[in-house]
Design an enzyme around this catalytic site. Sequence first.
Site, PDB file in Angstrom:
ATOM      1  N   SER A 241       0.822  -1.303  -0.289  1.00  0.00           N
ATOM      2  CA  SER A 241       0.068   0.119   0.153  1.00  0.00           C
ATOM      3  C   SER A 241       0.459   1.349  -0.385  1.00  0.00           C
ATOM      4  O   SER A 241       1.218   1.258  -0.754  1.00  0.00           O
ATOM      5  CB  SER A 241      -0.944  -0.230   1.483  1.00  0.00           C
ATOM      6  OG  SER A 241      -2.474   0.664   1.397  1.00  0.00           O
ATOM      7  N   ASP A 466      -9.118  -4.131  -6.120  1.00  0.00           N
ATOM      8  CA  ASP A 466      -8.628  -3.165  -4.511  1.00  0.00           C
ATOM      9  C   ASP A 466      -9.430  -1.558  -4.764  1.00  0.00           C
ATOM     10  O   ASP A 466      -9.750  -0.410  -4.935  1.00  0.00           O
ATOM     11  CB  ASP A 466      -7.145  -2.595  -4.925  1.00  0.00           C
ATOM     12  CG  ASP A 466      -6.490  -2.852  -3.675  1.00  0.00           C
ATOM     13  OD1 ASP A 466      -6.656  -1.329  -2.619  1.00  0.00           O
ATOM     14  OD2 ASP A 466      -5.319  -3.448  -3.510  1.00  0.00           O
ATOM     15  N   HIS A 494      -7.242  -5.753  -0.614  1.00  0.00           N
ATOM     16  CA  HIS A 494      -6.574  -4.338  -0.876  1.00  0.00           C
ATOM     17  C   HIS A 494      -5.114  -5.419  -1.278  1.00  0.00           C
ATOM     18  O   HIS A 494      -4.585  -6.297   0.529  1.00  0.00           O
ATOM     19  CB  HIS A 494      -6.212  -3.788   0.480  1.00  0.00           C
ATOM     20  CG  HIS A 494      -5.251  -2.476   0.241  1.00  0.00           C
ATOM     21  ND1 HIS A 494      -5.194  -1.671  -0.668  1.00  0.00           N
ATOM     22  CD2 HIS A 494      -4.632  -2.051   1.541  1.00  0.00           C
ATOM     23  CE1 HIS A 494      -4.106  -1.075  -0.481  1.00  0.00           C
ATOM     24  NE2 HIS A 494      -3.386  -1.044   1.177  1.00  0.00           N
TER      25      HIS A 494
END
Length: 524
Positions: A241, A466, A494
Amino acid sequence: MKKLIVAVVVIWALVVAVGVTVGVVLVTGDDDGDDSTGGDRTTPASSAEPSVTDSGSGPTAPVPAGLESFYSQQIAWEGCGDNECGTLEVPLDYAEPDGETIEINLEVAPATGDRIGAMVVNPGGPGAPGTSVPENADFYFASELRERFDIVGFDPRGTGDSSPVDCLSDPELDDYVAGDPDPDNRAEVAEFVDLGEEFWEGCEEKSGDLGNHVSTIEVARDMDVLRAALGEQKLPYFGFSYGTRLGATYASLFPDNVGPFVLDGAVDPSLSSLEGSLSQAKGFETALRAYLEDCVDGGDCFLGDSVDEGLRTISDLLDEIDADPLPTGEERDLTVGNAFFGLVTPLYSKDNWSYLDIGLQEALEGDGSTLLFLSDAYGSRENGTYTDNSLEAISVVNCLDDPWSIPAKKVPSYFDEFEKASPTFGTVFAWGLTACQGTPFGTTEPEIEVDGAGAGPIVVIGTTRDPATPYEEAVAMAEQLESGVLLTRDGDGHTGYNKGNACIDDTVHAYFVDGTVPDDGTEC
């Protein structure tokens, strides 16, 4: 995970798994003959007891002038449970290496088998303490990587136990999170603005000059000091991320020091704050619709007989909570702010959709307890206190990296654009454009181009649905990185690694362990 910048609060890019963070992704490809691992990194270590202090040897990369004492330091590792912990000393301001210093908190889960080297990791945020990864190493990584690498986590400066920034007391933070993220009258807008002003005033008072020195670029500089202290000529790195932005920044600052790099759940570093907010709004809309489609396809969906009916049910529920917060069985009621975070948190992982089922079913029956639990999980709140400063650090870091914002009076002019991207969440994200209004901090670091020019192959993983880092952003990062290699996971949630997709996992393992670089555009 990448948290999202909404209203006064921010939602991050980090993998939320209701209490634990996770994440990553990859796919298989043919070996193109290019050893991306750097030197003899893939030569197994001796059969001696694995320990982080055995980290790889070899010629050291050039040391930036004036930083010799930092690059030559030895980490004093001490046992902490099954792992080892230590600290790293770095300058507060890299422009003044002889000035004030801070300590970076470290933790390592030693390799369990034939050790290759030390892999540095970051779970996202910005704001998440990276030591959470080695603490839960078996949750984050399959045995193929656990056996071969020391998993080294660090709390980025300003987070966790690395000189954390501070802005609000726990009761004040409760009010901040509970605030209405989508004010719809003059009084609510005034309260919204007041919460933002109180946040930044608290940050300035409690954090001082530290708040000027927690930028992504400075964290990347800390990573290179850590690389040298670990004895790694080429840094193996796994970033999830927001950790992908950090990794791409590192690769652009220190391309010659890049070893095997995986950037999972990638963000597009070229997006402006406005573009990034629109992208994330669209991502969460896509994820919510996927959740509702799964509910409808399962038959007898409690939210309605179609996706659109389910969206109306949820929208009406949020309106009702806005007007009349729900009891939870404790002192705090479920406000619409908590309900928003309780709704989006399970969307980070399909495995957590069942929690959302429970939370919404209870809320429809007048009980807000599970949605409040989910909101607390997002904010790292346990037993009445916040276990880390992630909700504060994310705003400080994001606004240091890009302080752009708009005043509250201009927000309505963006409604149409945001509602087109997300009919459900659009206006919430539009109000998030005010998040950096009033920040007292400013970075001393010059802007850099994030292109990783000169680095070895960097694997970029994107998941098609996502919510926090939409797939299009991974495509963009892979294109912008000179040596980017795109790996696609077709799925929900995610990030992509260790999420049940054998194609992704096998590709990542082959890359890290054998140096096999996947074909660009591999799909799993």
